[in-house]
Each structure stands twice: as C-alpha cells, then as structure tokens.
Design a protein around this motif. Sequence first.
Motif, PDB file in Angstrom:
ATOM      1  N   TYR A   6      17.943 114.606  59.712  1.00 22.31           N
ATOM      2  CA  TYR A   6      16.833 115.034  58.713  1.00 22.31           C
ATOM      3  C   TYR A   6      15.734 113.774  58.930  1.00 22.31           C
ATOM      4  O   TYR A   6      14.554 114.294  58.717  1.00 22.31           O
ATOM      5  CB  TYR A   6      17.081 115.316  57.365  1.00 22.31           C
ATOM      6  CG  TYR A   6      18.509 116.572  57.318  1.00 22.31           C
ATOM      7  CD1 TYR A   6      17.697 117.828  57.434  1.00 22.31           C
ATOM      8  CD2 TYR A   6      19.520 116.228  57.312  1.00 22.31           C
ATOM      9  CE1 TYR A   6      18.529 119.032  57.318  1.00 22.31           C
ATOM     10  CE2 TYR A   6      20.293 117.357  57.267  1.00 22.31           C
ATOM     11  CZ  TYR A   6      19.852 118.678  57.440  1.00 22.31           C
ATOM     12  OH  TYR A   6      20.583 119.786  57.263  1.00 22.31           O
ATOM     13  N   ALA A  39      17.355 126.116  61.176  1.00 23.78           N
ATOM     14  CA  ALA A  39      17.770 126.364  59.718  1.00 23.78           C
ATOM     15  C   ALA A  39      18.148 127.959  59.524  1.00 23.78           C
ATOM     16  O   ALA A  39      19.034 128.113  58.685  1.00 23.78           O
ATOM     17  CB  ALA A  39      16.776 125.680  58.627  1.00 23.78           C
ATOM     18  N   LEU A  44      20.847 123.650  60.017  1.00 23.58           N
ATOM     19  CA  LEU A  44      20.576 122.769  59.254  1.00 23.58           C
ATOM     20  C   LEU A  44      20.216 123.572  57.864  1.00 23.58           C
ATOM     21  O   LEU A  44      20.183 124.630  57.679  1.00 23.58           O
ATOM     22  CB  LEU A  44      19.169 122.453  59.828  1.00 23.58           C
ATOM     23  CG  LEU A  44      19.037 121.595  60.945  1.00 23.58           C
ATOM     24  CD1 LEU A  44      17.806 121.363  61.643  1.00 23.58           C
ATOM     25  CD2 LEU A  44      19.654 120.434  61.039  1.00 23.58           C
ATOM     26  N   SER A  45      20.077 122.600  56.964  1.00 22.95           N
ATOM     27  CA  SER A  45      19.760 123.110  55.343  1.00 22.95           C
ATOM     28  C   SER A  45      18.432 122.792  55.427  1.00 22.95           C
ATOM     29  O   SER A  45      17.690 121.708  55.644  1.00 22.95           O
ATOM     30  CB  SER A  45      20.558 122.112  54.566  1.00 22.95           C
ATOM     31  OG  SER A  45      20.228 122.566  53.314  1.00 22.95           O
ATOM     32  N   LEU A  46      17.881 123.719  54.737  1.00 22.73           N
ATOM     33  CA  LEU A  46      16.413 123.783  54.277  1.00 22.73           C
ATOM     34  C   LEU A  46      16.087 122.505  53.295  1.00 22.73           C
ATOM     35  O   LEU A  46      15.009 121.980  53.263  1.00 22.73           O
ATOM     36  CB  LEU A  46      15.935 124.872  53.661  1.00 22.73           C
ATOM     37  CG  LEU A  46      15.614 126.034  54.610  1.00 22.73           C
ATOM     38  CD1 LEU A  46      15.110 127.252  53.953  1.00 22.73           C
ATOM     39  CD2 LEU A  46      14.523 125.739  55.722  1.00 22.73           C
ATOM     40  N   LEU A  49      15.280 119.175  54.641  1.00 24.00           N
ATOM     41  CA  LEU A  49      14.512 119.488  55.577  1.00 24.00           C
ATOM     42  C   LEU A  49      12.937 119.425  55.042  1.00 24.00           C
ATOM     43  O   LEU A  49      12.184 118.785  55.513  1.00 24.00           O
ATOM     44  CB  LEU A  49      14.774 120.423  56.694  1.00 24.00           C
ATOM     45  CG  LEU A  49      14.063 120.815  57.770  1.00 24.00           C
ATOM     46  CD1 LEU A  49      14.269 119.409  58.710  1.00 24.00           C
ATOM     47  CD2 LEU A  49      14.596 121.968  58.389  1.00 24.00           C
ATOM     48  N   TYR A 146      12.426 130.125  60.047  1.00 25.43           N
ATOM     49  CA  TYR A 146      13.687 130.221  59.390  1.00 25.43           C
ATOM     50  C   TYR A 146      14.034 131.612  59.297  1.00 25.43           C
ATOM     51  O   TYR A 146      15.045 132.170  59.461  1.00 25.43           O
ATOM     52  CB  TYR A 146      13.577 129.506  57.918  1.00 25.43           C
ATOM     53  CG  TYR A 146      14.789 129.678  57.089  1.00 25.43           C
ATOM     54  CD1 TYR A 146      16.136 129.013  57.318  1.00 25.43           C
ATOM     55  CD2 TYR A 146      14.677 130.525  56.083  1.00 25.43           C
ATOM     56  CE1 TYR A 146      16.890 129.357  56.171  1.00 25.43           C
ATOM     57  CE2 TYR A 146      15.648 130.889  55.244  1.00 25.43           C
ATOM     58  CZ  TYR A 146      16.977 130.219  55.512  1.00 25.43           C
ATOM     59  OH  TYR A 146      17.913 130.485  54.753  1.00 25.43           O
TER      60      TYR A 146
END
Length: 175
Positions: A6, A39, A44-46, A49, A146
């Motif tokens: 990140y 994401a 990945l995680s928002l 991020l 996303y």
Amino acid sequence: MSPWTYLLPALLLFLEVGFPFGLLVPGGDTLLLALGALAGEGKLSLFPLLPLLFLGSYLGHGVGFGLGRALGSQTLKRFPKRLQERAMRLLSRFGPSALLLAPFVPGMRTAVPFLLGALGFPWFPYLLLAALGSLLWTQGLVLFAYFLGERLPAWLLWPILLLLALLPLLRREKA
C-alpha cells in the motif's frame, strides 16, 4: 499483506506529482486503475489504499508547488518547451481550477503545481484546490476500476483497463 503493498504506490504518486525534474516514475492513471481493479477482485483492500493514494498525490502537489515557489521561474526552463506551453494553455483556459483537471492529464499533474508555485499563486487556495484535485483523481479512478473489477471477469476487465490506460498515448500520437 505487507504494508509496502500500500505504501509503495502512494510513494510513486508522490514522486510523480511532486518532482518535476525529469524523474520518470511509473504510475499515474495506469497504476490507479490497476490498484482499483485488484481491490475489486478482492486482492487489495480499499482501506488503507484510498487514503494513502490521496496522501501521496496531495503531498506531491505540495512539494511541486513548494519547489516552484523556492526555485522560481528560472527553473521553468528545465521543462520541455511543449510541456510548458500545454501547462500555460491549461492555466490560461481554466485558471486555478486547472488543478482539478491536471491530475488526469499526464505531464500536467507534474507541471501545473510547479508552474503555479513559480508564478506565486497563494498557498491557501492552492492547497484547497490541490486537495480536491487529488481526491477526484485518486479516488475516482480507483473506485471506477474497483466497481469494474467487482462486476467483470478478469479476462474482460484487464483488456478494458489497458485500453483506458493507453488512451492518452493514442491521443498524443494524433496531436
């Protein structure tokens, strides 16, 4: 997942936006679209991020502006003539609100902050417009990719994102 997953993209945005001295840093729109798609696919995680990308872009805007202020108009000569002309056209057409558009235009996201600093634009309005421009650019592109990543299969998503990323290059070839 490693914190560098990140932090590194945020650092790349910071370098790209903040340092106008020929520093070629991969990133920008392509990076934001790819991160958003990852994401959307759940890789990945928002959070963290989104805030880190905003922070990287915003701090880069501040550094670019500060360098423009400190080094002045003499350093503008380091920019390619064509880039200077494009930045000045953008500023004369949109005024300070060019900061809202500049992040979406490769080269402009680096030149406009530096140019506004060199021209002596006031700090407070600059910081407000830079925050809004950074927010629209980073959050807008990441969230767009996303939502596509959530809804499209990977075999369709990635070619679409690749085409979107190449659009500025295709446009530049015609110009």
